[in-house]
Design an enzyme around this catalytic site. Structure first.
Site, mmCIF file in Angstrom:
data_model
loop_
_atom_site.group_PDB
_atom_site.id
_atom_site.type_symbol
_atom_site.label_atom_id
_atom_site.label_comp_id
_atom_site.label_asym_id
_atom_site.label_seq_id
_atom_site.Cartn_x
_atom_site.Cartn_y
_atom_site.Cartn_z
ATOM 1 N N GLY A 98 0.792 -1.226 0.000
ATOM 2 C CA GLY A 98 0.000 0.000 0.000
ATOM 3 C C GLY A 98 0.822 1.273 0.000
ATOM 4 N N GLY A 100 3.716 1.770 -1.060
ATOM 5 C CA GLY A 100 4.565 1.885 -2.240
ATOM 6 C C GLY A 100 5.857 1.121 -2.180
ATOM 7 N N GLU A 165 -6.986 -1.185 3.041
ATOM 8 C CA GLU A 165 -7.197 -2.609 3.329
ATOM 9 C C GLU A 165 -8.621 -3.038 2.974
ATOM 10 O OE1 GLU A 165 -4.086 -1.695 6.871
ATOM 11 O OE2 GLU A 165 -6.218 -1.958 7.317
#
Length: 198
Positions: A98, A100, A165
């Site tokens: 998430g 990166g 999420e």
């Protein structure tokens, strides 16, 4: 001197909060490139071994994804599971990062590519360094743990990295539905593959 007056805790109205959370997730899912999701479905349908990986709560979403892929009859196994075979040509690694970049995810993606497998990255960051290691990147534009709330626009219902999420979970469920349709697999067949050792 401490005050004996108890401070009132604001009451969060559940239906109102749920509406805000759903609005937040709907905006994330609505911004995902449909052509990238279609490309991922194609890779999954053609793959031999499908290794999935994520860290923390992202990892839980990826493990849930691997379970549903297994129910579709695909050979999907989380990284770290002792039953995961060697991957190579014709196989696929699907990883989530998430924020990166995670060093462990980067290492796994490099190993998979050097073995000849294709790699897919889920991330929230358009400039994610790991995109250079991925054959396909699926961008979920959501807040993660790496982006404090003060860097977000407008009020947010979901704390910390929950929007990413939650969006990842819903996206993976959509991919499963798309694959089921593409592979002509019904829920009866999926249920037949569900474990009975419960």
């Amino acid at each position: 001197m401490k005050s004996n007056t108890a401070r009132a805790i604001p009451v969060v109205d559940l239906p109102s909060w749920a509406a805000d959370a759903c609005h937040e997730l709907r905006a994330i899912l609505g911004a995902i490139a449909v052509e990238d999701v279609d490309a991922l479905c194609g890779l999954l349908a053609q793959a031999g071994v499908i290794a999935v990986h994520g860290l923390g709560r992202e990892g839980l979403m990826m493990r849930a994804f691997s379970m549903r892929l297994f129910h579709l009859g695909l050979q999907a196994i989380p990284v770290g599971d002792m039953a995961l075979p060697a991957i190579g040509e014709g196989d696929l690694l699907v990883a989530s990062a998430g924020p990166g970049h995670f060093d462990t995810v980067a290492a796994l993606m490099r190993i998979a590519r050097s073995a000849g497998a294709k790699t897919v990255l889920f991330t929230a960051e358009p400039g994610a360094p790991l995109r250079s290691c991925a054959d396909l990147t699926i961008l979920l534009p959501a807040r993660t743990m790496a982006r404090p709330v003060e860097h977000s626009s407008g009020p947010l219902a979901l704390p910390m990295g929950s929007a990413y999420e939650g969006g990842l979970f819903l996206l993976c469920e959509h991919i499963v539905a798309q694959l089921a349709s593409r592979l002509e697999i019904d829920e009866v067949s999926m249920r037949a593959r569900h474990t009975t050792l419960e």
